[in-house]
Structure formats: structure tokens, C-alpha cells
Design a protein around this motif. Structure first.
Motif, mmCIF file in Angstrom:
data_model
loop_
_atom_site.group_PDB
_atom_site.id
_atom_site.type_symbol
_atom_site.label_atom_id
_atom_site.label_comp_id
_atom_site.label_asym_id
_atom_site.label_seq_id
_atom_site.Cartn_x
_atom_site.Cartn_y
_atom_site.Cartn_z
ATOM 1 N N ASP A 384 0.818 -1.213 0.000
ATOM 2 C CA ASP A 384 0.000 0.000 0.000
ATOM 3 C C ASP A 384 0.852 1.264 0.000
ATOM 4 O O ASP A 384 0.574 2.229 0.727
ATOM 5 C CB ASP A 384 -0.951 0.010 1.209
ATOM 6 C CG ASP A 384 -2.131 -0.936 1.022
ATOM 7 O OD1 ASP A 384 -2.345 -1.404 -0.106
ATOM 8 O OD2 ASP A 384 -2.839 -1.204 2.018
ATOM 9 N N GLY A 385 1.913 1.234 -0.797
ATOM 10 C CA GLY A 385 2.755 2.413 -0.951
ATOM 11 C C GLY A 385 3.702 2.681 0.195
ATOM 12 O O GLY A 385 4.347 3.744 0.242
ATOM 13 N N LYS A 386 3.825 1.731 1.125
ATOM 14 C CA LYS A 386 4.730 1.901 2.262
ATOM 15 C C LYS A 386 5.768 0.784 2.276
ATOM 16 O O LYS A 386 5.519 -0.319 1.794
ATOM 17 C CB LYS A 386 3.946 1.901 3.578
ATOM 18 C CG LYS A 386 2.969 3.059 3.705
ATOM 19 C CD LYS A 386 2.226 2.991 5.030
ATOM 20 C CE LYS A 386 1.244 4.147 5.162
ATOM 21 N NZ LYS A 386 0.496 4.092 6.463
ATOM 22 N N ILE A 387 6.919 1.085 2.868
ATOM 23 C CA ILE A 387 8.002 0.112 2.991
ATOM 24 C C ILE A 387 8.013 -0.446 4.413
ATOM 25 O O ILE A 387 8.113 0.307 5.384
ATOM 26 C CB ILE A 387 9.366 0.743 2.672
ATOM 27 C CG1 ILE A 387 9.391 1.263 1.230
ATOM 28 C CG2 ILE A 387 10.499 -0.274 2.886
ATOM 29 C CD1 ILE A 387 10.636 2.055 0.883
ATOM 30 N N TYR A 388 7.897 -1.765 4.514
ATOM 31 C CA TYR A 388 7.933 -2.467 5.797
ATOM 32 C C TYR A 388 9.255 -3.213 5.927
ATOM 33 O O TYR A 388 9.726 -3.818 4.964
ATOM 34 C CB TYR A 388 6.787 -3.474 5.892
ATOM 35 C CG TYR A 388 5.412 -2.864 6.026
ATOM 36 C CD1 TYR A 388 4.715 -2.952 7.232
ATOM 37 C CD2 TYR A 388 4.798 -2.223 4.955
ATOM 38 C CE1 TYR A 388 3.432 -2.412 7.362
ATOM 39 C CE2 TYR A 388 3.523 -1.675 5.075
ATOM 40 C CZ TYR A 388 2.851 -1.769 6.282
ATOM 41 O OH TYR A 388 1.598 -1.232 6.408
ATOM 42 N N VAL A 389 9.822 -3.208 7.127
ATOM 43 C CA VAL A 389 11.124 -3.815 7.374
ATOM 44 C C VAL A 389 11.066 -4.675 8.632
ATOM 45 O O VAL A 389 10.520 -4.241 9.657
ATOM 46 C CB VAL A 389 12.210 -2.726 7.538
ATOM 47 C CG1 VAL A 389 13.525 -3.327 8.013
ATOM 48 C CG2 VAL A 389 12.415 -1.968 6.231
ATOM 49 N N LEU A 390 11.627 -5.887 8.551
ATOM 50 C CA LEU A 390 11.770 -6.760 9.715
ATOM 51 C C LEU A 390 13.227 -6.783 10.150
ATOM 52 O O LEU A 390 14.100 -7.166 9.373
ATOM 53 C CB LEU A 390 11.343 -8.188 9.376
ATOM 54 C CG LEU A 390 9.877 -8.570 9.474
ATOM 55 C CD1 LEU A 390 9.703 -10.023 9.062
ATOM 56 C CD2 LEU A 390 9.321 -8.347 10.881
ATOM 57 N N THR A 391 13.494 -6.382 11.394
ATOM 58 C CA THR A 391 14.857 -6.502 11.908
ATOM 59 C C THR A 391 15.116 -7.955 12.320
ATOM 60 O O THR A 391 14.186 -8.754 12.455
ATOM 61 C CB THR A 391 15.095 -5.571 13.113
ATOM 62 O OG1 THR A 391 14.309 -6.017 14.232
ATOM 63 C CG2 THR A 391 14.735 -4.135 12.774
ATOM 64 N N ASN A 392 16.383 -8.297 12.513
ATOM 65 C CA ASN A 392 16.751 -9.681 12.831
ATOM 66 C C ASN A 392 17.899 -9.728 13.835
ATOM 67 O O ASN A 392 18.827 -10.511 13.720
ATOM 68 C CB ASN A 392 17.139 -10.415 11.551
ATOM 69 C CG ASN A 392 17.117 -11.929 11.694
ATOM 70 O OD1 ASN A 392 17.967 -12.634 11.175
ATOM 71 N ND2 ASN A 392 16.139 -12.454 12.415
ATOM 72 N N ASN A 393 17.804 -8.886 14.855
ATOM 73 C CA ASN A 393 18.883 -8.796 15.842
ATOM 74 C C ASN A 393 18.847 -9.905 16.876
ATOM 75 O O ASN A 393 19.824 -10.128 17.595
ATOM 76 C CB ASN A 393 18.833 -7.431 16.530
ATOM 77 C CG ASN A 393 19.128 -6.304 15.561
ATOM 78 O OD1 ASN A 393 20.081 -6.376 14.802
ATOM 79 N ND2 ASN A 393 18.298 -5.267 15.577
ATOM 80 N N THR A 394 17.738 -10.637 16.994
ATOM 81 C CA THR A 394 17.672 -11.754 17.935
ATOM 82 C C THR A 394 18.337 -13.009 17.374
ATOM 83 O O THR A 394 18.350 -14.046 18.023
ATOM 84 C CB THR A 394 16.209 -12.069 18.306
ATOM 85 O OG1 THR A 394 15.440 -12.237 17.108
ATOM 86 C CG2 THR A 394 15.610 -10.953 19.143
ATOM 87 N N SER A 395 18.899 -12.900 16.196
ATOM 88 C CA SER A 395 19.656 -14.004 15.605
ATOM 89 C C SER A 395 20.979 -13.465 15.086
ATOM 90 O O SER A 395 21.046 -12.875 14.004
ATOM 91 C CB SER A 395 18.874 -14.646 14.458
ATOM 92 O OG SER A 395 19.652 -15.625 13.803
ATOM 93 N N GLY A 396 22.028 -13.622 15.882
ATOM 94 C CA GLY A 396 23.358 -13.213 15.440
ATOM 95 C C GLY A 396 23.648 -11.740 15.555
ATOM 96 O O GLY A 396 24.693 -11.280 15.105
#
Length: 410
Positions: A384-396
Motif C-alpha cells: 500500500d505504498g509503504k516500505i515495511y522492514v523486519l529486523t533480525n537482531n535476535t539471531s546473530g
């Protein structure tokens, strides 16, 4: 294009990464420029795909039939419209891996198990019940996830998960259904994908042709990538009922492309071009002795039946019959994971070792930073015209009190 350093929430001008760009054959460069500038691709691959609508609103089919080359009006840059900072949509996720959208609801897989529903500001961990127990070791677990095209009506989705059978580490793809808040396995579509502690692959996506695509890593058994009898080190193409598509490049085989190492990203631009990210060797030890060259992460343009060379060639190396990467990062690894196409046919790249969200320009062959300062990034999506990001700091990574998080760039 702005770069977001969200620790200060400041908006700054993007800078080019100091990474060398591979030297490619002139015809390959000219071809991709044509692909991005036109509404239809001349690659053999997209001939199998349903044509994407022209952003100019015209009929590409009639223009082509008349012998006129249809030129697409450039879409506005999604990243250039960013003002700085982000909204936090979810927190304390446990090794999140993949995300999908149903309207305003977001579903996120966690590698250790469970699918998190994010709806109306509330997070709910929903159980995933599979007929074979989830194996969680190293990089193996619950990874790939994609909703069926008619999910709003039928509540079907597809997952990629690790399991063990007779002491052997494997992965499989299953069809599931959301019933009363629980995801229940309906059918096993494909099993026996090689697994291990690392190089699991696992990205799932439904293409413009309605087919289910999956990346499969080489499971740290590099010889599998060149073996067409193995699913390891491949891009696989499957019908949503689990059959081999009749137009797959290899008869009676799910293999769509091979010679990959540990691909974790798939995305189509509006031209129908399929891109895939792939992890380079990063100085990994070679079974039997020796060490690979460091870095050399890749962005590939995937063609049906294409052999992308691993482990025969690496980086900018070439050999007869093998397809070199469309873009090669330099000796410093960024570890690309999920990718997503933007309306203007750029490719957003989530990076783990690179600890940033980057944007790849297929014409200029450059990568620029979009988001930094948030640690490891596992997945990215445009919705819907937005950028979604998943962080991954709980792994490494170095996890903060609220990690991991789902961020919506502003």
C-alpha cells in the motif's frame, strides 16, 4: 533518494556503497536497460508469466502487435518520498523471517515457531500445526511464508519449514489453512529439500503466473547446487496444488533454476523480470580443505533452466554455459536476505551482515543505503505504498529490549 539513520531520526542524502560493481557483457547490460524501460521483458523467463499492467495505462499487447515498442512512464520513486524515521508496528518478535499482508493485517513467521498476527495495533502469536515436527537448529526452522492469492476468502497459505526424517535434516513446503486462529496443515506439496544447520534458503513467493516459487539453499553441501536430481541450491517452481508445472524447464522436475548457494530473496519488477538475492561464500571453509573468497554476494536475474554457476564460478568469474550474477557485491559481505520491488522497478534488499536496507538500481548497477542504524535486516516488503522492514537482531545480532521489530518507514 534519502537515507534514514533512524538512531537520530535524521534525513540525509544517500551515499553510494563503496563496493565494486561487476563487469558484465555489454549485451546483458543493454538487455536489462530495455527490460526496465519497457513494459514487457524479452527474457525467456517472463514469457511464462502473466503480463503486468502498464503504469502508463495503455495496452502493451496492442502496442506490441502494432510493432510499436511500448515505453513505460517512470513511476515516482518510493524511496525518494521518504521523509525520515519510522513507525514501530510490532516489537519483541523472536527471530522473525518472513511477512505477508491481508489488508491492514500483517502475518510474520518466527523461525522458532509460530506466526505472529499484527492487527489493529495488537500482536497475537498463532500456532502452526504441521504433521511433521518443526526442526529448529542453526538457521533451520520456520522460514518461508506466503498467502494464497485468494486468502481473504479461502484462508490458505504456504509455509517452508525444516523437519527431520530418519535422522536426516530436511525441509518441506506445505499448504496450511487459518482456522479459528490456528494454522493447520492441509497438504504436503513438496518434501525432501536438503537441510542442515546453515544454507537453508526458504523464501516463498507467488509469481505473476500464479505459480509458487521457492528458494532452496545448498545445505552446506555445495555439490548439490549442480545436481539436477537434488533440490539443494535451486529456485523451485510448483503449482499451488503441488504438481510440477507443465512448462517447467526440466521435464517432470520442480527445478526452475540452479547453481545457487543460499538464495533468500525473490521479487518481480513490473516488467516481469525475476530477481533473486544469493549469499556469497564470505570466506567459508571448503569441504576437503581451503577457504572460499570472501563476500561476493549476488543479485541474479533468474531465467528458466539457468545455471548460476555455484560452486564452479564465483563473483565475476565466467564459464561456458553458466550465467554470471547480474550484480556482485565486493569483498565485504552484506548477506542479502529478503528483497522487494518498488513501483519504479528498483529492488529493495534486506541485509544481515550489511546491517541496512539497501536499494539496487538495475540500470545504474548501484546499491544505495535506505535505512541504517537498526542492526540486521531480514525482510522487506512494499505494501500500500509503504516500505515495511523486519529486523533480525535476535539471531546473530545485538538485540535491544524491543527487538525484533516490524518497522514502517516514513
Amino acid at each position: 533518494m534519502p537515507m534514514l539513520n533512524t538512531k537520530g531520526k535524521a534525513l540525509t542524502v544517500a551515499v553510494l556503497l563503496a563496493v565494486p560493481i561487476s563487469i558484465y557483457a555489454a549485451d546483458q547490460r543493454e538487455h536489462e536497460q530495455t527490460v526496465v524501460q519497457q513494459t514487457e521483458s524479452s527474457w525467456e523467463g517472463p514469457k511464462l508469466l502473466a503480463a503486468a499492467p502498464s503504469t502508463s495505462g495503455g495496452s502493451t499487447a496492442s502496442a506490441s502487435a502494432a510493432g510499436v515498442v511500448p515505453v513505460r512512464i517512470a513511476a515516482a520513486s518510493l524511496t525518494d518520498s521518504l521523509q525520515g524515521g519510522y513507525d514501530v508496528a510490532a516489537t519483541q518478535l523472536k527471530v522473525p523471517w518472513s511477512m505477508q499482508f491481508n489488508g491492514d493485517t500483517v502475518y510474520i513467521t518466527q523461525r522458532g515457531g509460530g506466526i505472529v498476527e499484527v492487527k489493529n495495533g495488537k500482536q497475537t502469536v498463532q500456532e502452526l500445526r504441521t504433521k511433521k515436527a518443526l526442526r529448529v537448529v542453526g538457521e533451520a526452522g520456520l522460514t518461508g511464508f506466503v498467502l494464497d492469492a485468494d486468502f481473504a476468502k479461502n484462508k490458505y497459505a504456504y509455509v517452508y519449514h525444516a523437519y527431520e526424517e530418519k535422522g536426516k535434516a530436511l525441509n518441506r513446503i506445505v499448504k496450511v489453512k487459518l482456522v479459528n486462529g490456528v494454522w493447520r496443515e492441509q497438504k504436503e506439496l513438496l518434501a525432501g529439500i536438503p537441510g542442515g544447520r546453515i544454507h537453508e534458503g526458504g523464501r516463498l513467493a507467488i509469481g505473476p503466473d500464479g505459480m509458487l516459487y521457492s528458494t532452496a539453499g545448498d545445505a552446506n553441501q555445495r555439490e548439490l547446487s549442480q545436481n539436477l536430481s537434488s533440490y539443494g541450491g535451486k529456485v523451485l517452481r510448483i503449482t499451488t496444488s503441488g504438481a510440477v508445472p507443465k512448462d517447467n524447464p526440466f521435464k517432470n522436475s520442480y527445478v526452475y533454476a540452479y547453481g545457487l548457494r543460499n538464495s533468500q530473496g525473490l521479487a518481480w519488477t513490473s516488467s516481469g523480470t525475476l530477481y533473486a538475492s544469493d549469499h556469497g561464500p564470505s570466506g567459508a571453509p571448503i569441504p576437503g580443505g581451503g577457504t572460499d573468497r570472501t563476500g561476493l554476494d549476488e543479485i541474479n536475474v533468474i531465467k528458466p533452466g539457468g545455471n548460476y554457476g555455484w560452486p564452479t564460478i564465483q563473483g565475476t568469474q565466467t564459464a561456458p554455459g553458466l550465467i554470471p550474477p547480474y550484480y556482485v557485491v565486493g569483498p565485504q559481505a552484506i548477506a542479502p536476505s529478503g528483497i522487494a520491488a518498488t513501483p519504479d522497478n528498483k529492488v529493495l534488499v534486506a541485509t544481515l551482515a550489511g546491517q541496512s536496507l539497501k536499494q539496487f538500481d538495475p540500470i545504474a548497477k548501484t546499491m544505495t543505503d535506505v535505512l541504517t542504524g537498526e542492526g540486521r535486516i531480514r525482510d522487506v516488503a512494499v505494501h500500500d505504498g509503504k516500505i515495511y522492514v523486519l529486523t533480525n537482531n535476535t539471531s546473530g545480532g545485538s538485540a535491544g529490549a524491543d527487538d525484533d521489530r516490524l518497522l514502517i518507514l516514513k
